[in-house]
Design a protein around this motif. Structure first.
Motif, PDB file in Angstrom:
ATOM      1  N   ALA A 186       0.841  -1.201   0.000  1.00 36.63           N
ATOM      2  CA  ALA A 186       0.000   0.000   0.000  1.00 36.63           C
ATOM      3  C   ALA A 186       0.879   1.255   0.000  1.00 36.63           C
ATOM      4  O   ALA A 186       0.595   2.229  -0.711  1.00 36.63           O
ATOM      5  CB  ALA A 186      -0.944   0.005   1.198  1.00 36.63           C
ATOM      6  N   GLY A 187       1.970   1.233   0.779  1.00 39.77           N
ATOM      7  CA  GLY A 187       2.913   2.343   0.762  1.00 39.77           C
ATOM      8  C   GLY A 187       3.582   2.492  -0.593  1.00 39.77           C
ATOM      9  O   GLY A 187       3.754   3.597  -1.105  1.00 39.77           O
ATOM     10  N   PHE A 188       3.932   1.370  -1.204  1.00 33.03           N
ATOM     11  CA  PHE A 188       4.553   1.396  -2.528  1.00 33.03           C
ATOM     12  C   PHE A 188       3.594   2.025  -3.543  1.00 33.03           C
ATOM     13  O   PHE A 188       3.990   2.871  -4.343  1.00 33.03           O
ATOM     14  CB  PHE A 188       4.934  -0.023  -2.954  1.00 33.03           C
ATOM     15  CG  PHE A 188       5.809  -0.086  -4.175  1.00 33.03           C
ATOM     16  CD1 PHE A 188       7.187  -0.070  -4.052  1.00 33.03           C
ATOM     17  CD2 PHE A 188       5.255  -0.172  -5.440  1.00 33.03           C
ATOM     18  CE1 PHE A 188       8.010  -0.132  -5.165  1.00 33.03           C
ATOM     19  CE2 PHE A 188       6.056  -0.234  -6.564  1.00 33.03           C
ATOM     20  CZ  PHE A 188       7.439  -0.221  -6.430  1.00 33.03           C
ATOM     21  N   GLU A 189       2.330   1.624  -3.488  1.00 32.96           N
ATOM     22  CA  GLU A 189       1.329   2.196  -4.409  1.00 32.96           C
ATOM     23  C   GLU A 189       1.177   3.698  -4.200  1.00 32.96           C
ATOM     24  O   GLU A 189       1.020   4.447  -5.164  1.00 32.96           O
ATOM     25  CB  GLU A 189      -0.017   1.503  -4.227  1.00 32.96           C
ATOM     26  CG  GLU A 189      -0.031   0.097  -4.780  1.00 32.96           C
ATOM     27  CD  GLU A 189      -1.364  -0.598  -4.549  1.00 32.96           C
ATOM     28  OE1 GLU A 189      -1.897  -0.507  -3.423  1.00 32.96           O
ATOM     29  OE2 GLU A 189      -1.865  -1.199  -5.506  1.00 32.96           O
ATOM     30  N   ALA A 190       1.224   4.152  -2.950  1.00 36.27           N
ATOM     31  CA  ALA A 190       1.141   5.594  -2.675  1.00 36.27           C
ATOM     32  C   ALA A 190       2.317   6.319  -3.316  1.00 36.27           C
ATOM     33  O   ALA A 190       2.157   7.410  -3.868  1.00 36.27           O
ATOM     34  CB  ALA A 190       1.102   5.848  -1.171  1.00 36.27           C
TER      35      ALA A 190
ATOM     36  N   ALA B 140       2.355  -6.493 -11.210  1.00 39.01           N
ATOM     37  CA  ALA B 140       1.295  -7.413 -10.773  1.00 39.01           C
ATOM     38  C   ALA B 140       1.317  -7.710  -9.273  1.00 39.01           C
ATOM     39  O   ALA B 140       0.252  -7.732  -8.641  1.00 39.01           O
ATOM     40  CB  ALA B 140       1.354  -8.705 -11.592  1.00 39.01           C
ATOM     41  N   PRO B 141       2.480  -7.920  -8.649  1.00 43.49           N
ATOM     42  CA  PRO B 141       2.460  -8.235  -7.210  1.00 43.49           C
ATOM     43  C   PRO B 141       1.826  -7.134  -6.355  1.00 43.49           C
ATOM     44  O   PRO B 141       1.298  -7.406  -5.284  1.00 43.49           O
ATOM     45  CB  PRO B 141       3.937  -8.402  -6.849  1.00 43.49           C
ATOM     46  CG  PRO B 141       4.622  -8.687  -8.126  1.00 43.49           C
ATOM     47  CD  PRO B 141       3.830  -7.992  -9.192  1.00 43.49           C
TER      48      PRO B 141
ATOM     49  N   TRP C 282       1.533 -13.657  -4.204  1.00 45.85           N
ATOM     50  CA  TRP C 282       1.892 -12.312  -4.665  1.00 45.85           C
ATOM     51  C   TRP C 282       2.991 -11.685  -3.823  1.00 45.85           C
ATOM     52  O   TRP C 282       3.868 -11.006  -4.341  1.00 45.85           O
ATOM     53  CB  TRP C 282       0.670 -11.391  -4.695  1.00 45.85           C
ATOM     54  CG  TRP C 282       0.076 -11.135  -3.334  1.00 45.85           C
ATOM     55  CD1 TRP C 282      -0.936 -11.823  -2.741  1.00 45.85           C
ATOM     56  CD2 TRP C 282       0.492 -10.136  -2.396  1.00 45.85           C
ATOM     57  NE1 TRP C 282      -1.181 -11.317  -1.490  1.00 45.85           N
ATOM     58  CE2 TRP C 282      -0.322 -10.266  -1.258  1.00 45.85           C
ATOM     59  CE3 TRP C 282       1.453  -9.140  -2.397  1.00 45.85           C
ATOM     60  CZ2 TRP C 282      -0.198  -9.451  -0.136  1.00 45.85           C
ATOM     61  CZ3 TRP C 282       1.586  -8.319  -1.295  1.00 45.85           C
ATOM     62  CH2 TRP C 282       0.758  -8.474  -0.181  1.00 45.85           C
ATOM     63  N   ASP C 283       2.989 -11.952  -2.508  1.00 41.52           N
ATOM     64  CA  ASP C 283       3.980 -11.335  -1.618  1.00 41.52           C
ATOM     65  C   ASP C 283       5.398 -11.845  -1.895  1.00 41.52           C
ATOM     66  O   ASP C 283       6.371 -11.123  -1.699  1.00 41.52           O
ATOM     67  CB  ASP C 283       3.607 -11.523  -0.144  1.00 41.52           C
ATOM     68  CG  ASP C 283       3.373 -12.957   0.240  1.00 41.52           C
ATOM     69  OD1 ASP C 283       2.985 -13.769  -0.618  1.00 41.52           O
ATOM     70  OD2 ASP C 283       3.565 -13.282   1.430  1.00 41.52           O
TER      71      ASP C 283
ATOM     72  N   THR D 296       9.761  -8.911  -4.058  1.00 42.84           N
ATOM     73  CA  THR D 296      11.208  -8.664  -4.078  1.00 42.84           C
ATOM     74  C   THR D 296      11.786  -8.740  -5.487  1.00 42.84           C
ATOM     75  O   THR D 296      12.465  -7.801  -5.918  1.00 42.84           O
ATOM     76  CB  THR D 296      11.939  -9.622  -3.119  1.00 42.84           C
ATOM     77  OG1 THR D 296      11.465  -9.376  -1.789  1.00 42.84           O
ATOM     78  CG2 THR D 296      13.442  -9.429  -3.165  1.00 42.84           C
ATOM     79  N   PRO D 297      11.534  -9.821  -6.256  1.00 43.33           N
ATOM     80  CA  PRO D 297      12.095  -9.841  -7.610  1.00 43.33           C
ATOM     81  C   PRO D 297      11.545  -8.714  -8.490  1.00 43.33           C
ATOM     82  O   PRO D 297      12.265  -8.178  -9.330  1.00 43.33           O
ATOM     83  CB  PRO D 297      11.717 -11.208  -8.172  1.00 43.33           C
ATOM     84  CG  PRO D 297      10.996 -11.936  -7.118  1.00 43.33           C
ATOM     85  CD  PRO D 297      10.894 -11.093  -5.910  1.00 43.33           C
ATOM     86  N   SER D 298      10.293  -8.329  -8.265  1.00 42.72           N
ATOM     87  CA  SER D 298       9.736  -7.219  -9.043  1.00 42.72           C
ATOM     88  C   SER D 298      10.440  -5.911  -8.713  1.00 42.72           C
ATOM     89  O   SER D 298      10.750  -5.125  -9.605  1.00 42.72           O
ATOM     90  CB  SER D 298       8.237  -7.080  -8.805  1.00 42.72           C
ATOM     91  OG  SER D 298       7.531  -8.079  -9.495  1.00 42.72           O
TER      92      SER D 298
END
Length: 190
Positions: A108-112, A133-134, A142-143, A147-149
């Motif tokens: 959620a923080g990453f999306e913000a 996608a993750p 998904w979790d 990391t690889p993403s």
């Protein structure tokens, strides 16, 4: 001092300060997700643009808590920048390190953070949708794909510098493959 990573006690202190500042403030996982998006993403986002996201919708009332938390937040931001510049392949989100932090809060923080530079992220979404996608938190694992993403997103926006070609010495074999010394072949007259 700014490049020094926070220790476990400081992470706990930061989590406590964020909870005091506002019920809508990010926790440490959400903060790290936000900072990761800012560090690996397109362009530079001014602190004035992202720091209010840390505190949440409510204006912080406790100035001392904000001051103490800001020091820790900025240290973590600078450490994340240094880490991702030096060794992005070793990235590991904080929720994988234990504690009560969750992958949901982190993403959620990453999306913000992504919402602060939508054009750059939209271009990535169009070019390589699987990388994002993750962060939609769909599917069973998904979790584990976060990391690889993150590592691949970092290399998309910040490709590694090409290796410098080794300088050929005058008496070295010529790199053209002639078998002659460089000074008697391609380096003649240089």
């Amino acid at each position: 001092m700014l490049n020094t990573p926070l220790n476990d006690d400081e992470y706990d202190q930061l989590d406590d300060l964020l909870a005091v500042i506002s019920p809508q403030a990010l926790d440490v996982a959400g903060l790290e997700g936000l900072l990761t998006a800012l560090v690996i993403g397109p362009g530079d986002i001014a602190r004035e643009a992202w720091l209010p996201l840390v505190w949440g919708d409510t204006a912080p009332a406790d100035a001392k808590a904000v001051e103490a938390a800001t020091v820790l937040v900025l240290r973590h931001e600078q450490y994340m920048r240094t880490w991702m510049q030096k060794d992005p392949a070793s990235f590991e989100p904080i929720y994988e390190c234990g504690g009560a932090w969750t992958a949901q809060a982190w993403t959620a923080g990453f999306e913000a953070g992504m919402q602060l530079a939508p054009a750059g992220w939209d271009a990535l979404r169009a070019a390589e949708p699987a990388l994002l996608a993750p962060f939609a938190r769909a599917g069973d694992d998904w979790d584990e794909a976060v990391t690889p993403s993150v590592i691949r997103i970092h290399s998309h926006f910040h490709p590694p510098a090409p290796a410098k070609a080794a300088k050929v010495g005058r008496n070295d074999p010529c790199p053209c493959g002639s078998g002659k010394k460089y000074k008697k072949c391609c380096g003649e007259g240089k």
